[in-house]
Motif scaffolding. Structure first.
Motif, PDB file in Angstrom:
ATOM      1  N   ASP A 117      15.344 -56.332  49.063  1.00 16.72           N
ATOM      2  CA  ASP A 117      14.285 -55.384  48.114  1.00 16.72           C
ATOM      3  C   ASP A 117      15.351 -54.408  47.555  1.00 16.72           C
ATOM      4  OD1 ASP A 117      12.169 -57.176  48.227  1.00 16.72           O
ATOM      5  OD2 ASP A 117      11.054 -55.777  49.266  1.00 16.72           O
ATOM      6  N   ALA A 154      12.746 -62.301  43.764  1.00 12.66           N
ATOM      7  CA  ALA A 154      12.870 -62.800  45.092  1.00 12.66           C
ATOM      8  C   ALA A 154      13.829 -64.209  45.385  1.00 12.66           C
ATOM      9  CB  ALA A 154      11.600 -63.285  45.582  1.00 12.66           C
ATOM     10  N   PRO A 181       9.112 -63.636  39.339  1.00 13.25           N
ATOM     11  CA  PRO A 181       9.242 -64.445  40.396  1.00 13.25           C
ATOM     12  C   PRO A 181      10.931 -64.751  40.775  1.00 13.25           C
ATOM     13  CG  PRO A 181       8.281 -65.642  38.690  1.00 13.25           C
ATOM     14  CD  PRO A 181       8.293 -64.316  38.243  1.00 13.25           C
ATOM     15  N   LYS A 211       7.565 -55.969  40.470  1.00  9.31           N
ATOM     16  CA  LYS A 211       8.756 -57.044  40.862  1.00  9.31           C
ATOM     17  C   LYS A 211       7.958 -58.485  41.126  1.00  9.31           C
ATOM     18  CE  LYS A 211       9.035 -55.901  45.766  1.00  9.31           C
ATOM     19  NZ  LYS A 211       8.453 -57.223  46.390  1.00  9.31           N
ATOM     20  N   ASP A 212       6.876 -58.285  41.484  1.00  6.07           N
ATOM     21  CA  ASP A 212       6.179 -59.716  41.806  1.00  6.07           C
ATOM     22  C   ASP A 212       5.718 -60.422  40.576  1.00  6.07           C
ATOM     23  OD1 ASP A 212       6.315 -59.311  44.521  1.00  6.07           O
ATOM     24  OD2 ASP A 212       4.134 -58.431  44.705  1.00  6.07           O
ATOM     25  N   ASN A 213       5.751 -59.776  39.493  1.00  4.23           N
ATOM     26  CA  ASN A 213       5.637 -60.448  38.151  1.00  4.23           C
ATOM     27  C   ASN A 213       6.567 -61.109  37.485  1.00  4.23           C
ATOM     28  OD1 ASN A 213       2.959 -59.117  37.949  1.00  4.23           O
ATOM     29  ND2 ASN A 213       3.628 -57.618  37.071  1.00  4.23           N
TER      30      ASN A 213
END
Length: 255
Positions: free
Chosen positions: A164, A158, A155, A151-153
């Motif tokens: 989450d 978020a 952005p 998920k951090d790829n």
């Protein structure tokens, strides 16, 4: 950069309970109702940079589609038809008998189903990077990359969603993404449709685009050269605004 700087404050923002689900929406401007529907895992925030371009002529509705943004997280298996039914119920809740609409990707897939589900509702619509019949199983590389662990790829996840748990539900439901439009179903779609695709969109098979164009009773096709999935974004945004406004308004004088 935050998309909030591109748009004025909504004249109304609310959540409506439709089909037992909470669906969030924002309203801007005055005129004929125009629904702007976002892509999968995005939210209505993705359309905020476009509000200023449309709100002088339309009452613009930015909607967090089922499972997304400030709407309720997925509790059932993803179904494009079910989400279309939720949008239809929202239109009924808002007492809108006629709308115009633009849908990107997931949002475009929903518009085709909505046009089948409630033929009189949509007067004209634009779909971007959304066409025909396909399943996520056709793209195993997407399934490998598009996971909660990665998920951090991505952005925007978020910033567009509340928790989450909601993001996890979106990623888990991705495996159920399936769209089917037969020739007969396409022939039953009443609104005039502008099919907009980038020729570098890996998810769009041009033979399938041709099938849809052939079977849609009233349709125009706009293929943008050297453009990927978000054909309305970036360097093509200004041209998109001009052509989309011309398309959506061209039958206005006939009323």
């Amino acid at each position: 950069m935050s998309t909030d700087i591109f748009s004025q404050k909504a004249k109304r923002s609310a959540s409506a309970i439709v089909n037992g689900k909470s669906i969030y929406y924002e309203v801007y401007g005055e005129g004929e109702p125009l629904f702007l529907l976002h892509g999968y895992t995005q939210s209505s925030k993705s359309w905020r940079p476009y509000v200023e371009d449309f709100k002088q002529e339309y009452e613009v509705y930015l909607i967090d589609l089922t499972g997304h943004g400030k709407s309720e997280a997925f509790k059932q298996e993803l179904s494009i038809k079910s989400v279309a039914e939720d949008i239809n119920a929202l239109a009924e809740h808002l007492q809108l008998e006629k709308i115009k609409a633009i849908g990107f990707s997931f949002g475009g897939d929903i518009l085709y189903q909505l046009a089948l589900f409630n033929p009189p509702l949509i007067e004209s619509m634009i779909t971007i990077g959304a066409v025909g019949t396909w399943t996520i199983n056709d793209f195993p590389e997407y399934q490998k990359i598009f996971t909660f662990e990665n998920k951090d790829n991505f952005p925007w996840l978020a910033t567009d969603h509340r928790s989450d748990d909601q993001i996890k539900a979106l990623m888990e439901q991705f495996k159920n993404y399936t769209v089917r439009l037969s020739d007969e179903e396409l022939q039953r779609i009443k609104p005039e449709v502008l099919i907009m695709v980038g020729d570098d969109d890996e998810g769009m098979d041009l033979s399938e685009v041709a099938r849809v164009k052939k079977n849609l009773p009233q349709s125009d096709l706009w293929i943008l050269p050297n453009v990927a999935h978000g054909a309305h974004e970036g360097e093509t945004k200004d041209e998109f605004i001009i052509k989309s406004k011309a398309f959506l308004s061209k039958n206005r004088d006939k009323k």
